[in-house]
Design an enzyme around this catalytic site. Structure first.
Site, PDB file in Angstrom:
ATOM      1  CD1 TRP A 188     -39.788  -8.084  32.934  1.00  0.00           C
ATOM      2  CD2 TRP A 188     -39.762  -9.510  34.664  1.00  0.00           C
ATOM      3  NE1 TRP A 188     -40.284  -7.444  33.890  1.00  0.00           N
ATOM      4  CE2 TRP A 188     -40.296  -8.132  35.083  1.00  0.00           C
ATOM      5  CE3 TRP A 188     -39.815 -10.726  35.751  1.00  0.00           C
ATOM      6  CZ2 TRP A 188     -40.671  -7.973  36.406  1.00  0.00           C
ATOM      7  CZ3 TRP A 188     -40.202 -10.195  37.010  1.00  0.00           C
ATOM      8  CH2 TRP A 188     -40.511  -9.061  37.338  1.00  0.00           C
ATOM      9  CG  ASP A 248     -43.460 -13.387  30.125  1.00  0.00           C
ATOM     10  OD1 ASP A 248     -44.750 -12.364  30.215  1.00  0.00           O
ATOM     11  OD2 ASP A 248     -42.684 -13.023  30.981  1.00  0.00           O
ATOM     12  CE  LYS A 250     -45.855  -6.026  35.024  1.00  0.00           C
ATOM     13  NZ  LYS A 250     -44.916  -7.103  34.753  1.00  0.00           N
TER      14      LYS A 250
HETATM   15  C1  LIG Z   1     -44.198  -8.039  35.224  1.00  0.00           C
HETATM   16  C2  LIG Z   1     -43.773  -9.035  34.477  1.00  0.00           C
HETATM   17  C3  LIG Z   1     -43.399 -10.085  34.967  1.00  0.00           C
HETATM   18  C4  LIG Z   1     -43.538 -10.681  36.500  1.00  0.00           C
HETATM   19  O1  LIG Z   1     -44.802 -10.685  36.581  1.00  0.00           O
HETATM   20  P1  LIG Z   1     -45.372 -11.084  37.998  1.00  0.00           P
HETATM   21  O2  LIG Z   1     -46.900 -11.186  37.938  1.00  0.00           O
HETATM   22  O3  LIG Z   1     -45.101 -10.080  39.220  1.00  0.00           O
HETATM   23  O4  LIG Z   1     -44.738 -12.413  38.468  1.00  0.00           O
HETATM   24  C5  LIG Z   1     -42.910 -11.171  34.081  1.00  0.00           C
HETATM   25  N1  LIG Z   1     -42.899 -11.120  32.901  1.00  0.00           N
HETATM   26  C6  LIG Z   1     -42.874  -9.599  32.535  1.00  0.00           C
HETATM   27  C7  LIG Z   1     -42.593  -9.342  30.975  1.00  0.00           C
HETATM   28  C8  LIG Z   1     -43.357  -8.803  33.089  1.00  0.00           C
HETATM   29  O5  LIG Z   1     -43.331  -7.503  32.531  1.00  0.00           O
END
Ligand SMILES: *Cc1c(COP(=O)(O)O)cnc(C)c1O
Length: 362
Positions: free
Chosen positions: A103, A173, A197
């Protein structure tokens, strides 16, 4: 657990609290006597205005977000922010990225479309199984920000201390550790997370942005929708927002508050993770893949070292009501995601199953 539900260890979309699902079900046909579902109401209605305002007030209270930070509910998921962040913040067209997994790498690569993205550190040399030393990074004065992915969903690592950004704005993030423990938001310029998540259904990202970063001074050609200022000026209602997702997130915030808030979540999550990690550390068949001090409380990858045995484990655990334990396709093995809504009993059941599997196949 009830109604023939399974223990769902998916990395995302992931398990939600049963109390929340039950409440949503009860509200489905007729939300608070208004005669319609939240899915059917105008995003400009008084009813929805209450839903979004309450959700914002509750997440502010949970994290302790000061006045000078905006909370935005945005579409496009976390991945859309990989572009929105450089577009809004790259005044000098230069930023530093710490690459600790897929990511972070995707965010780093996306930023390169808009300016100079510099890899400040990486753990690619050991399949992202650790967090690199970030105490003295080659950060230069002209960098607009330093970017991290705080909890690496795929590899199961977590920053236990934030990097020394040498005074630069920290962008994080937190998709897979959102609301899993208390945080000091003032250490961040932007904290953002896709909600599927640990917070709600897929399709939305929550950005918590320090107000001075919300300006008209963005890269030329930044789409109106991706300008933080557009969204902030309109309180996330520039266009039709993901209303139902906001509503479910709001129920999850209420659930978190009713269960003691983020400090209590941290304690719960530590207890659950310790149960699984202690088992892994003592097992002769299974082992965790991450350097101990960098282990995530949320995502726990593990392997037997034998692909056939891994496959057998995944198949048999599924048959036992333990779902989605297959590891990410780039890592192999297994991964148990044990987010806020995963009860202790679910992890206990997994550990019991692993113990039994080890006896039978050891
Ligand atoms: C799942 C995830 C993403 C991507 O998320 P989307 O909503 O599918 O764009 C980005 N960063 C992390 C750390 C993730 O676990």
């Amino acid at each position: 657990m009830s109604e023939n539900r399974v223990y769902n260890f998916s990395a995302g979309p992931a398990v939600l609290p049963e109390e929340v699902l039950r409440e949503a079900a009860a509200d489905m046909m007729n939300y608070k006597g208004c005669g319609m579902s939240v899915m059917e109401m105008s995003h400009r209605s008084k009813m929805f205005d209450d839903i979004i305002k309450t959700a914002e007030a509750d997440i502010r209270e949970l994290i302790g977000i000061p006045e000078n930070y905006k909370v935005l509910f945005l579409q496009g998921g976390a991945s859309q922010q990989f572009a929105a962040i450089p577009m809004n913040l790259m005044k000098n067209k230069k930023a530093g990225y710490i690459v600790t997994g897929q990511w972070a790498k995707k965010a780093y690569q996306e930023a390169k479309l808009y300016g100079e993205a510099v890899e400040l550190a990486s753990s690619a040399d050991q399949t992202f199984s650790y967090i690199p030393d970030c105490s003295d990074l080659p950060i230069t004065d002209d960098m607009d920000y330093v970017y991290i992915c705080e909890n690496n969903t795929i590899y199961g690592t977590k920053f236990k201390t934030l990097p020394n950004t040498k005074g630069k704005n920290l962008i994080s993030d937190v998709s897979s550790c959102f609301l899993s423990e208390p945080v000091d938001i003032t250490k961040y310029a932007i904290m953002y997370g896709g909600v599927q998540k640990n917070v709600g259904p897929a399709g939305m990202v929550i950005d918590i942005i320090r107000e001075d970063l919300i300006t008209d001074d963005v890269l030329p050609c930044t789409p109106t929708m991706l300008k933080f200022k557009t969204q902030a000026d309109n309180d996330s209602l520039y266009n039709t927002p993901p209303c139902y997702t906001i509503y479910i997130c709001g129920l999850v915030f209420k659930w978190l508050k009713a269960n003691g808030g983020l400090a209590a979540m941290k304690e719960r999550n530590e207890k659950k993770a310790a149960l699984l990690y202690d088992f892994l550390d003592n097992s002769k068949m299974f082992r965790g893949t991450v350097r101990k001090e960098d282990r995530s409380l949320m995502n726990v990858p593990f392997v037997t070292g034998n692909d056939e045995l891994d496959q057998k484990f995944v198949a048999e655990s599924k048959a036992a009501g333990l779902e989605n334990l297959k590891g990410h396709r780039t890592v192999g093995g297994m991964r148990a995601s044990i987010y806020n809504a995963m009860p202790y009993e679910g992890v206990q059941k997994l550990v019991d199953f692993m113990e039994d599997f080890e006896k039978k196949n050891g």
